[in-house]
Design an enzyme around this catalytic site. Structure first.
Site, PDB file in Angstrom:
ATOM      1  N   THR A 118      51.784  53.252   2.567  1.00  0.00           N
ATOM      2  CA  THR A 118      51.126  51.988   3.194  1.00  0.00           C
ATOM      3  C   THR A 118      51.577  51.430   4.509  1.00  0.00           C
ATOM      4  O   THR A 118      52.765  51.230   4.475  1.00  0.00           O
ATOM      5  CB  THR A 118      50.595  51.260   2.135  1.00  0.00           C
ATOM      6  N   TYR A 142      52.719  45.332  -4.808  1.00  0.00           N
ATOM      7  CA  TYR A 142      52.239  46.871  -4.335  1.00  0.00           C
ATOM      8  C   TYR A 142      52.890  47.655  -3.200  1.00  0.00           C
ATOM      9  O   TYR A 142      53.619  48.648  -3.247  1.00  0.00           O
ATOM     10  CB  TYR A 142      51.140  46.687  -4.197  1.00  0.00           C
TER      11      TYR A 142
HETATM   12  N1  UFG Z   1      37.295  41.321   2.490  1.00  0.00           N
HETATM   13  C1  UFG Z   1      36.316  40.190   2.470  1.00  0.00           C
HETATM   14  N2  UFG Z   1      35.331  40.224   1.444  1.00  0.00           N
HETATM   15  C2  UFG Z   1      35.596  41.207   0.332  1.00  0.00           C
HETATM   16  C3  UFG Z   1      36.588  42.202   0.309  1.00  0.00           C
HETATM   17  C4  UFG Z   1      37.319  42.066   1.248  1.00  0.00           C
HETATM   18  O1  UFG Z   1      36.475  39.494   3.324  1.00  0.00           O
HETATM   19  O2  UFG Z   1      34.891  41.281  -0.555  1.00  0.00           O
HETATM   20  C5  UFG Z   1      38.404  41.291   3.741  1.00  0.00           C
HETATM   21  C6  UFG Z   1      39.720  41.002   3.262  1.00  0.00           C
HETATM   22  O3  UFG Z   1      40.177  39.714   2.919  1.00  0.00           O
HETATM   23  C7  UFG Z   1      40.414  41.776   4.276  1.00  0.00           C
HETATM   24  C8  UFG Z   1      39.499  42.789   4.690  1.00  0.00           C
HETATM   25  O4  UFG Z   1      38.204  42.610   4.117  1.00  0.00           O
HETATM   26  O5  UFG Z   1      40.515  40.949   5.248  1.00  0.00           O
HETATM   27  C9  UFG Z   1      40.061  44.189   4.131  1.00  0.00           C
HETATM   28  O6  UFG Z   1      40.023  44.004   2.712  1.00  0.00           O
HETATM   29  P1  UFG Z   1      40.326  45.111   1.911  1.00  0.00           P
HETATM   30  O7  UFG Z   1      40.527  44.827   0.180  1.00  0.00           O
HETATM   31  O8  UFG Z   1      39.123  46.403   1.970  1.00  0.00           O
HETATM   32  O9  UFG Z   1      41.623  45.834   2.282  1.00  0.00           O
HETATM   33  P2  UFG Z   1      43.095  45.474   2.468  1.00  0.00           P
HETATM   34  O10 UFG Z   1      43.168  45.254   4.202  1.00  0.00           O
HETATM   35  O11 UFG Z   1      43.328  44.147   1.783  1.00  0.00           O
HETATM   36  O12 UFG Z   1      43.834  46.779   1.986  1.00  0.00           O
HETATM   37  C10 UFG Z   1      43.824  48.031   1.782  1.00  0.00           C
HETATM   38  C11 UFG Z   1      44.426  48.791   0.771  1.00  0.00           C
HETATM   39  C12 UFG Z   1      45.806  48.600   0.820  1.00  0.00           C
HETATM   40  C13 UFG Z   1      46.641  48.703   1.735  1.00  0.00           C
HETATM   41  C14 UFG Z   1      45.897  47.891   2.854  1.00  0.00           C
HETATM   42  C15 UFG Z   1      46.744  48.433   4.210  1.00  0.00           C
HETATM   43  O13 UFG Z   1      43.581  48.282  -0.214  1.00  0.00           O
HETATM   44  O14 UFG Z   1      46.283  49.330  -0.399  1.00  0.00           O
HETATM   45  O15 UFG Z   1      44.873  48.321   3.011  1.00  0.00           O
HETATM   46  O16 UFG Z   1      45.856  47.596   5.191  1.00  0.00           O
HETATM   47  F1  UFG Z   1      47.615  48.552   1.505  1.00  0.00           F
END
Ligand code: UFG
Length: 328
Positions: A118, A142
């Site tokens: 990741t 993680y």
């Molecule tokens: N977000 C919202 N509302 C929601 C869900 C997410 O505003 O209901 C925002 C989060 O705060 C973040 C963005 O949308 O800013 C993306 O969130 P995700 O949960 O879709 O993805 P992440 O970037 O947190 O994480 C993902 C994977 C991880 C990995 C990461 C690498 O889940 O395993 O990408 O960037 F490590």
């Protein structure tokens, strides 16, 4: 030529798309999955062996039965927020599980592995694009487990002649363009699936976690990469390993474009034609303001270019998948 590849986590989201791409390229994927997060319906491009990476005997058995040319390793716990609450489970599955796998491969003389890593191993790099040489500075448990495994791969390469490719994904998203596979986590925490569920009326609305970041519209910027593009990169990485890549190589896999949470939600509303309620909440702990890839190395060394990672293409495929699941 031996075409068999053991795919741990082959019934999961990225793993199942990789199996489809492997089969299309002439490989035979053998999914090894405990079905805790994967789905048996998603393992349809080769045999499914139900088993757990925490069970060394099951790993020995699947390798002995199929004598694979190589392994692709997806099986892992993936939810960043959960990893903060119960790190022990993440270290057990992600670190001990991988150690079990590497030892089983070593016993059987299987030397090539593609590992699902990741971009989060780099932590928060500020405004800079992330490259393979950006510092390794994971923040969440993680991401720390993934960084530990990358270190383990390097040490096994030096000590035992393992050949490994670590693929550092940015935000895996979208669904199979043929509609055969998609993202089906339960509970769902990812932005695009949640927005699709809101557009389908399966949720009353949704939240944006923070609109006060130092980004163009105040919401977090991420690099969304279509899951089929990720799958293609896995096949290219495997081809390269089997052609003689030695040691450990890492690649950043993103679309190379930063997209804000608001831009994603606008796209979901545009593609679905549905409006839904969006409210601003405080920042989600552990979210970096911006994570965007420089994909130059993957392009030049793997000869890989993301082809489906335009935002609307990602959202359209995700939307079609969620719509089809809602009807099913
Ligand atoms: N977000 C919202 N509302 C929601 C869900 C997410 O505003 O209901 C925002 C989060 O705060 C973040 C963005 O949308 O800013 C993306 O969130 P995700 O949960 O879709 O993805 P992440 O970037 O947190 O994480 C993902 C994977 C991880 C990995 C990461 C690498 O889940 O395993 O990408 O960037 F490590």
């Amino acid at each position: 030529m031996n075409t068999k590849v053991i795919v741990t986590g082959g019934a999961g989201y990225v793993g199942s798309h990789a199996c489809k791409a492997l089969a299309a390229a002439g490989y035979t994927p053998v999914s090894f999955d405990n079905l805790s997060n994967g789905h048996d319906w998603a393992a349809k491009w080769g045999p499914l062996v139900v088993g757990d990476v925490l069970d060394p005997a099951a790993l020995d058995a699947v390798i002995a039965a199929h004598k694979p040319a190589a392994v692709m390793h997806f099986a892992a716990l993936i939810e960043v927020g959960e990893s903060v609450k119960r790190p022990e489970d993440f270290y057990r599955t992600n670190v001990t599980g991988t150690l079990n796998l590497l030892e089983a491969m070593s016993r059987a003389g299987v030397r090539d592995i593609v590992f699902s890593s990741t971009c989060a191993v780099h932590g928060d790099v500020g405004d800079a694009l992330i490259t393979e040489t950006s510092p390794i500075a994971p923040i969440s448990p993680y991401a720390k487990t993934k960084a530990v495994v990358e270190g383990m791969l390097a040490d096994f390469a030096a000590a035992h002649g393992l050949n490994a490719t670590a693929l550092r994904y940015f935000n895996a998203s979208g669904a199979d363009p043929d509609g055969e596979l998609g993202e089906a986590h339960d509970p769902e925490s990812h932005l695009i699936p949640i927005a699709c569920q809101a557009a389908l009326g399966q949720r009353a609305g949704m939240f944006i976690y923070g609109d006060d970041y130092a980004t163009p519209d105040g919401t977090c910027v991420r690099d969304y990469i279509h899951v089929s593009d990720l799958a293609t990169a896995h096949v290219k990485a495997l081809d390269r390993l089997l052609a003689g890549q030695a040691g450990l190589e890492a690649f950043c896999l993103g679309g190379g474009v930063g997209t804000s949470v608001r831009q994603v939600l606008d796209s979901v509303k545009r593609v679905s034609g549905a409006d839904f309620d969006v409210q601003i909440q405080p920042r989600r702990p552990g979210d970096a303001p911006m994570l965007v890839a420089n994909v130059g190395k993957a392009q030049s060394v793997l000869n890989w270019t993301p082809e489906r990672s335009d935002l609307d293409v990602i959202v359209e495929t995700a939307w079609n998948w969620h719509k089809s699941q809602a009807k099913a």
